[in-house]
Design a protein around this motif. Structure first.
Motif, PDB file in Angstrom:
ATOM      1  N   LEU A  28      12.585  18.108  16.917  1.00 51.31           N
ATOM      2  CA  LEU A  28      12.538  18.938  15.717  1.00 51.31           C
ATOM      3  C   LEU A  28      13.280  20.229  16.032  1.00 51.31           C
ATOM      4  CD1 LEU A  28      11.461  19.399  12.826  1.00 51.31           C
ATOM      5  CD2 LEU A  28       9.436  20.457  13.870  1.00 51.31           C
ATOM      6  N   TYR A  29      14.384  20.452  15.323  1.00 48.82           N
ATOM      7  CA  TYR A  29      15.245  21.606  15.591  1.00 48.82           C
ATOM      8  C   TYR A  29      15.063  22.685  14.537  1.00 48.82           C
ATOM      9  CZ  TYR A  29      18.290  19.755  19.300  1.00 48.82           C
ATOM     10  OH  TYR A  29      18.796  19.302  20.494  1.00 48.82           O
ATOM     11  N   ALA A  30      15.262  23.948  14.962  1.00 48.12           N
ATOM     12  CA  ALA A  30      15.380  25.082  14.057  1.00 48.12           C
ATOM     13  C   ALA A  30      16.611  25.880  14.466  1.00 48.12           C
ATOM     14  CB  ALA A  30      14.132  25.953  14.104  1.00 48.12           C
ATOM     15  N   LEU A  31      17.487  26.146  13.510  1.00 48.65           N
ATOM     16  CA  LEU A  31      18.693  26.936  13.755  1.00 48.65           C
ATOM     17  C   LEU A  31      18.652  28.204  12.923  1.00 48.65           C
ATOM     18  CD1 LEU A  31      21.451  24.142  13.452  1.00 48.65           C
ATOM     19  CD2 LEU A  31      20.171  24.814  15.498  1.00 48.65           C
ATOM     20  N   ASP A  32      19.208  29.274  13.446  1.00 46.21           N
ATOM     21  CA  ASP A  32      19.378  30.495  12.673  1.00 46.21           C
ATOM     22  C   ASP A  32      20.329  30.185  11.513  1.00 46.21           C
ATOM     23  OD1 ASP A  32      20.685  32.999  11.796  1.00 46.21           O
ATOM     24  OD2 ASP A  32      19.528  33.924  13.398  1.00 46.21           O
ATOM     25  N   ALA A  33      19.879  30.406  10.283  1.00 48.25           N
ATOM     26  CA  ALA A  33      20.680  30.024   9.121  1.00 48.25           C
ATOM     27  C   ALA A  33      21.977  30.812   9.011  1.00 48.25           C
ATOM     28  CB  ALA A  33      19.862  30.190   7.844  1.00 48.25           C
ATOM     29  N   ILE A  77      17.399  26.827   9.396  1.00 45.11           N
ATOM     30  CA  ILE A  77      17.686  25.455   8.994  1.00 45.11           C
ATOM     31  C   ILE A  77      16.913  24.553   9.943  1.00 45.11           C
ATOM     32  CG2 ILE A  77      19.473  23.707   8.721  1.00 45.11           C
ATOM     33  CD1 ILE A  77      19.573  26.035   6.718  1.00 45.11           C
ATOM     34  N   VAL A  78      16.065  23.687   9.396  1.00 42.76           N
ATOM     35  CA  VAL A  78      15.204  22.848  10.236  1.00 42.76           C
ATOM     36  C   VAL A  78      15.442  21.374   9.903  1.00 42.76           C
ATOM     37  CG1 VAL A  78      13.447  24.614  10.574  1.00 42.76           C
ATOM     38  CG2 VAL A  78      13.275  23.096   8.620  1.00 42.76           C
ATOM     39  N   PHE A  79      15.323  20.531  10.914  1.00 47.16           N
ATOM     40  CA  PHE A  79      15.578  19.098  10.730  1.00 47.16           C
ATOM     41  C   PHE A  79      15.085  18.347  11.948  1.00 47.16           C
ATOM     42  CE2 PHE A  79      19.235  21.341  12.408  1.00 47.16           C
ATOM     43  CZ  PHE A  79      19.540  20.639  13.559  1.00 47.16           C
ATOM     44  N   GLY A  80      14.812  17.077  11.756  1.00 48.41           N
ATOM     45  CA  GLY A  80      14.470  16.200  12.863  1.00 48.41           C
ATOM     46  C   GLY A  80      15.678  15.389  13.283  1.00 48.41           C
ATOM     47  N   ILE A 100       6.290  23.593   8.737  1.00 45.54           N
ATOM     48  CA  ILE A 100       7.270  22.509   8.607  1.00 45.54           C
ATOM     49  C   ILE A 100       6.482  21.204   8.684  1.00 45.54           C
ATOM     50  CG2 ILE A 100       9.308  21.420   9.617  1.00 45.54           C
ATOM     51  CD1 ILE A 100       9.794  24.159  11.062  1.00 45.54           C
ATOM     52  N   ILE A 101       6.471  20.425   7.615  1.00 41.14           N
ATOM     53  CA  ILE A 101       5.668  19.200   7.556  1.00 41.14           C
ATOM     54  C   ILE A 101       6.587  18.006   7.737  1.00 41.14           C
ATOM     55  CG2 ILE A 101       3.988  17.869   6.243  1.00 41.14           C
ATOM     56  CD1 ILE A 101       3.342  20.398   4.665  1.00 41.14           C
ATOM     57  N   THR A 102       6.298  17.187   8.751  1.00 37.96           N
ATOM     58  CA  THR A 102       7.202  16.102   9.127  1.00 37.96           C
ATOM     59  C   THR A 102       6.556  14.732   8.972  1.00 37.96           C
ATOM     60  OG1 THR A 102       6.511  16.203  11.451  1.00 37.96           O
ATOM     61  CG2 THR A 102       8.403  17.554  10.801  1.00 37.96           C
ATOM     62  N   GLY A 103       7.351  13.809   8.455  1.00 36.55           N
ATOM     63  CA  GLY A 103       7.050  12.392   8.560  1.00 36.55           C
ATOM     64  C   GLY A 103       7.765  11.861   9.791  1.00 36.55           C
ATOM     65  N   SER A 104       8.113  10.571   9.785  1.00 39.57           N
ATOM     66  CA  SER A 104       8.797  10.013  10.946  1.00 39.57           C
ATOM     67  C   SER A 104       9.410   8.664  10.606  1.00 39.57           C
ATOM     68  CB  SER A 104       7.824   9.828  12.120  1.00 39.57           C
ATOM     69  OG  SER A 104       6.785   8.921  11.775  1.00 39.57           O
ATOM     70  N   SER A 119      14.431  10.231   9.750  1.00 40.77           N
ATOM     71  CA  SER A 119      15.589   9.879   8.926  1.00 40.77           C
ATOM     72  C   SER A 119      15.697  10.756   7.692  1.00 40.77           C
ATOM     73  CB  SER A 119      15.517   8.406   8.514  1.00 40.77           C
ATOM     74  OG  SER A 119      14.285   8.119   7.895  1.00 40.77           O
ATOM     75  N   SER A 120      14.649  11.516   7.367  1.00 42.08           N
ATOM     76  CA  SER A 120      14.635  12.396   6.201  1.00 42.08           C
ATOM     77  C   SER A 120      14.281  13.814   6.628  1.00 42.08           C
ATOM     78  CB  SER A 120      13.613  11.899   5.172  1.00 42.08           C
ATOM     79  OG  SER A 120      13.910  10.590   4.746  1.00 42.08           O
ATOM     80  N   PRO A 121      14.707  14.810   5.864  1.00 49.44           N
ATOM     81  CA  PRO A 121      14.346  16.188   6.218  1.00 49.44           C
ATOM     82  C   PRO A 121      12.867  16.455   5.993  1.00 49.44           C
ATOM     83  CG  PRO A 121      15.552  16.135   4.150  1.00 49.44           C
ATOM     84  CD  PRO A 121      15.616  14.748   4.715  1.00 49.44           C
ATOM     85  N   PRO A 122      12.309  17.443   6.686  1.00 45.61           N
ATOM     86  CA  PRO A 122      10.893  17.769   6.526  1.00 45.61           C
ATOM     87  C   PRO A 122      10.642  18.539   5.234  1.00 45.61           C
ATOM     88  CG  PRO A 122      11.901  19.298   8.053  1.00 45.61           C
ATOM     89  CD  PRO A 122      12.959  18.294   7.713  1.00 45.61           C
TER      90      PRO A 122
END
Length: 615
Positions: free
Chosen positions: A144-149, A135-138, A192-196, A182-185
């Motif tokens: 930018l975090y990544a968690l074991d799902a 699970i990935v999110f800003g 993992i493609i990120t805006g900001s 404010s939005s997921p990547p």
């Protein structure tokens, strides 16, 4: 793309904010259909707010009215469901995994310190065969975090303790400016493609560049400069050195990906400051543009600018992959809209419009010294604009009398004046620009039903009556800050209704097929007025459109082909994300929403995730 398991796809999972990376927000599920949708009942609800959280423990900015200090926080999230587990970011510094059939917690990740996950949700990376799903999110502080799902623990080998600092020197421009998400990547293969999310003022600050990161290690893979640099394509649309150190031009909504073609589409927002361009004369690329890049490398392919030299904060919040059927063939396309709710339908491979687009002359008169509004703006032959673009003073709301009295006072106090389409703001009056910065459309975007060719989207008719004033440093800003042409207590606008609508466009013909009033008002005089909405709809293969989004705290189901209202139910508070639908392991179809309130000029009053299914 690293494929999701076939079984999970067959179950009707909801694997990203827009269900898939094309953001069509369309589900193939058919168990809930027009004939039985009226029988939907609540299955379970989950409270996101942890025990002990009170109004005093939720910090609010100075000057916020007391009625907003409720002890609840707002969310725009859309949950994900993959293989029976629901994943969700909450506005209480937690990310949770729930049993999708019961709502019981499977794991909880608590943020260290005072950080917060992106308010619109999380993304799911399915793994690469060696590394399991994540699970990935800003976050709002630029992590930018990544968690074991499976466990919710920080992903081993990703950055430092499962997190990457996105505030790198090349985007910070030597400042300590804010940068977060404010939005997921978006997810493309192992990227993992990120805006900001960056500042809207002042002009200088963190760059709005789009970046891709390795999903296994967190290492930076590529960067796309949303303001072209010397030697890059399209450099030179900013006068002099005004491009240097500039903030804005960011993707604050959703990067869209065509997995089959390996193309990422970047809906770039407005430059800073987004109401005054006297210090950035020119077209200001790639502001307000949809930009296509190679998803694997970030290499520029093409762009289309929906607004030149934005001085109204219209951004570019909506982009959806669609298919257009014409002359017996299917054209892969993309529908994009800035906040004006003018829809451009483009060939997604070439960027060429599928309906003629002309540069039309627009007003340029302004009393703001140094401003040089662009003399033309793009206008498609089809579809027609979905929301109001002009306003005359005889189009003020007439009833009820109390609303008209409030609006008359706003006109007198602010010096509100009529507006033409794309009329520049002024220093001597408050131009009632339609639609305002809350948008004809906003982050919710629309949904595309491929069987009918209908693109369904909720729109607002709401002005921003804003006046310019010179700042001590010589720049120009908003007199009195952000303003909207409405009664702040009720949220009812000051222009004639309708204020809120659900609209369907046939992308194959470019025609608007139907409009339905969206939102209810208690006053009989406003029975068919609709209301302001925030969030968006989804569609299903059975022919249904689900949407929350309204101030009246309702969730509704419409017939997609006709716009007929078929079902509604009262939520604990308004849903200002997007609904989602999924199949449970017993085969039943469910519909889920996050209900907190907290947008559309009202406070947050609840903290629930609510799931419905058929008995």
């Amino acid at each position: 793309m690293a494929a999701l398991p076939a079984l999970a796809q067959q179950k009707g999972d909801w694997t990203s904010y827009g269900r898939d990376e094309g953001h069509a927000r369309h589900s193939p599920l058919t168990a809930i259909k027009p004939a039985n949708v009226s029988k939907l009942k609540k299955l379970w609800s989950y409270h996101m707010r942890p025990a002990g959280v009170t109004a005093d423990s939720i910090p609010m900015p100075d000057g916020v009215p007391e009625r907003f200090k409720t002890g609840f926080s707002a969310s725009e999230a859309t949950p994900l469901v993959v293989d029976g587990t629901m994943y969700l970011s909450t506005p209480y510094r937690r990310v949770v995994a729930l049993d999708a059939a019961t709502g019981k917690e499977r794991w909880v990740f608590n943020f260290p310190g005072n950080d917060q996950a992106s308010t619109r949700g999380v993304a799911y990376w399915p793994g690469d065969g060696k590394t399991g799903p994540r699970i990935v999110f800003g976050t709002r502080t630029g992590k930018l975090y990544a968690l074991d799902a499976k466990t919710g623990q920080p992903a081993a080998g990703f950055g430092e303790a499962g997190a990457v600092n996105m505030k790198t020197p090349e985007v910070m421009n030597g400042t300590r400016a804010p940068l977060g998400m404010s939005s997921p990547p978006a997810i493309y293969k192992n990227l993992i493609i990120t805006g900001s999310r960056v500042q809207e003022m002042p002009a200088k600050g963190a760059a709005g560049d789009v970046r891709a990161w390795d999903a296994v290690t967190g290492k930076l893979a590529w960067t796309f400069h949303t303001i072209p640099q010397p030697g890059e394509a399209n450099f030179g649309t900013w006068e002099g050195d005004s491009w240097k150190g500039r903030s804005g031009n960011n993707v604050w909504t959703f990067v869209v990906v065509d997995d089959q073609r390996g193309i990422a589409y970047l809906p770039v927002g407005a430059p800073t400051f987004d109401r005054w361009g006297g210090d950035r004369k020119g077209m200001n690329l790639y502001g307000n543009s949809i930009v296509a890049v190679e998803a694997a490398t970030g290499k520029y392919l093409w762009h289309f600018q929906t607004m030149h030299h934005d001085i109204w904060d219209v951004d570019l919040p909506a982009a959806t992959l669609i298919d257009v059927k014409r002359d017996g063939r299917t054209i892969p396309a993309i529908a994009v809209m800035n906040k004006t709710a003018i829809m451009f339908i483009l060939d997604r491979v070439t960027g060429k419009p599928l309906y003629d687009v002309k540069e039309v002359p627009v007003p340029t008169d302004t009393d703001v010294p140094g401003e040089q509004p662009w003399p033309t703006q793009p206008m498609p032959a089809k579809p027609a604009p979905l929301s109001r673009l002009t306003f005359s003073m005889d189009e003020m709301v007439q009833a009820p009398a109390s609303l008209r009295a409030t609006c008359d006072k706003i006109v007198a106090d602010m010096g509100v004046v009529a507006s033409k389409a794309f009329q520049p703001l002024r220093a001597d009056s408050a131009v009632a620009f339609f639609p305002g910065s809350f948008g004809g459309i906003d982050w919710g975007g629309g949904s595309f039903d491929p069987a009918t060719g209908l693109y369904v989207v909720n729109i607002n008719n709401l002005a921003s009556p804003q006046q310019m004033i010179q700042q001590p440093d010589g720049s120009w800003g908003l007199k009195g800050g952000y303003a909207y042409f409405l009664d702040p207590e009720t949220g009812n606008p000051c222009s004639k209704p309708p204020w809120g609508e659900l609209v369907a466009v046939n992308v194959n013909s470019g025609d608007i097929v139907w409009r339905s009033v969206l939102g209810a008002n208690e006053d009989p005089a406003l029975k068919d007025a609709g209301g302001i909405s925030a969030g968006g709809p989804i569609t299903t293969a059975s022919g249904l459109t689900f949407i929350g989004a309204t101030r009246d705290s309702m969730i509704r189901a419409f017939e997609t082909r006709t716009g007929k209202l078929l079902w509604s139910d009262k939520l604990p508070a308004s849903n200002y994300g997007t609904p989602m639908t999924f199949a449970m392991k017993d085969g039943r179809q469910a519909v889920g929403v996050v209900a907190t309130g907290g947008f559309a000029f009202q406070p947050a009053t609840a903290d629930e995730v609510v799931v419905y299914t058929l008995p």
